[in-house]
Design a protein around this motif. Structure first.
Motif, PDB file in Angstrom:
ATOM      1  N   LEU A  33      25.985  27.362 -33.249  1.00  0.00           N
ATOM      2  CA  LEU A  33      25.472  26.229 -32.469  1.00  0.00           C
ATOM      3  C   LEU A  33      24.087  25.820 -32.969  1.00  0.00           C
ATOM      4  O   LEU A  33      23.790  24.631 -33.098  1.00  0.00           O
ATOM      5  N   HIS A  63      22.375  19.589 -24.543  1.00  0.00           N
ATOM      6  CA  HIS A  63      23.757  19.091 -24.600  1.00  0.00           C
ATOM      7  C   HIS A  63      24.659  20.060 -25.363  1.00  0.00           C
ATOM      8  O   HIS A  63      25.769  20.364 -24.926  1.00  0.00           O
ATOM      9  N   SER A  64      24.196  20.560 -26.502  1.00  0.00           N
ATOM     10  CA  SER A  64      25.005  21.465 -27.326  1.00  0.00           C
ATOM     11  C   SER A  64      25.360  22.737 -26.578  1.00  0.00           C
ATOM     12  O   SER A  64      26.512  23.177 -26.593  1.00  0.00           O
ATOM     13  N   LYS A  66      25.122  23.320 -23.215  1.00  0.00           N
ATOM     14  CA  LYS A  66      25.843  23.040 -21.973  1.00  0.00           C
ATOM     15  C   LYS A  66      27.314  22.774 -22.266  1.00  0.00           C
ATOM     16  O   LYS A  66      28.192  23.231 -21.547  1.00  0.00           O
ATOM     17  N   LYS A  67      27.582  22.029 -23.339  1.00  0.00           N
ATOM     18  CA  LYS A  67      28.966  21.725 -23.717  1.00  0.00           C
ATOM     19  C   LYS A  67      29.716  23.020 -24.007  1.00  0.00           C
ATOM     20  O   LYS A  67      30.838  23.209 -23.559  1.00  0.00           O
ATOM     21  N   GLU A  68      29.103  23.946 -24.713  1.00  0.00           N
ATOM     22  CA  GLU A  68      29.735  25.217 -25.031  1.00  0.00           C
ATOM     23  C   GLU A  68      29.971  26.034 -23.764  1.00  0.00           C
ATOM     24  O   GLU A  68      31.011  26.656 -23.606  1.00  0.00           O
ATOM     25  N   GLU A  69      29.041  26.003 -22.830  1.00  0.00           N
ATOM     26  CA  GLU A  69      29.198  26.733 -21.568  1.00  0.00           C
ATOM     27  C   GLU A  69      30.401  26.198 -20.786  1.00  0.00           C
ATOM     28  O   GLU A  69      31.199  26.960 -20.258  1.00  0.00           O
ATOM     29  N   ARG A  70      30.560  24.887 -20.735  1.00  0.00           N
ATOM     30  CA  ARG A  70      31.702  24.282 -20.026  1.00  0.00           C
ATOM     31  C   ARG A  70      33.014  24.680 -20.687  1.00  0.00           C
ATOM     32  O   ARG A  70      33.983  25.007 -20.011  1.00  0.00           O
ATOM     33  N   LEU A  71      33.065  24.696 -22.012  1.00  0.00           N
ATOM     34  CA  LEU A  71      34.285  25.083 -22.721  1.00  0.00           C
ATOM     35  C   LEU A  71      34.646  26.536 -22.428  1.00  0.00           C
ATOM     36  O   LEU A  71      35.806  26.871 -22.211  1.00  0.00           O
ATOM     37  N   GLN A  72      33.659  27.414 -22.380  1.00  0.00           N
ATOM     38  CA  GLN A  72      33.930  28.824 -22.081  1.00  0.00           C
ATOM     39  C   GLN A  72      34.416  28.985 -20.644  1.00  0.00           C
ATOM     40  O   GLN A  72      35.314  29.767 -20.378  1.00  0.00           O
TER      41      GLN A  72
END
Length: 79
Positions: A33, A63-64, A66-72
């Motif tokens: 990331l 954004h980078s 947070k996006k990864e947290e939502r995917l997990q």
């Protein structure tokens, strides 16, 4: 159970320029990331990644990650 990943942001001054410092524990996902951020560099002095401190760059960092947290969270709730 997946490992807990985290980063800590710091205000740095490198060569009289304001920088965003990004401290993290070794982790392939976090490293990838950070490599995807705009022009990240490594500071041996501070032992952390850093990039120019701009409003745009700060937004990209949030954004980078947070996006990864939502995917997990979506992947974990599928089980």
């Amino acid at each position: 159970m997946s490992p807990i990943r985290s980063i800590t942001l710091y205000h740095l001054m490198i060569a009289d320029r304001k920088m965003i410092g990004i401290k993290f524990s070794p982790d392939k996902l976090v490293q990838n990331l950070i490599k995807g951020l705009p022009d990240p560099k490594w500071s041996k002095q501070y032992n952390m990644a850093y990039m120019s401190n701009t409003k745009t760059n700060l937004g990209i960092v949030f954004h980078s990650f947070k996006k990864e947290e939502r995917l997990q969270n979506i992947a974990q709730s599928a089980y």
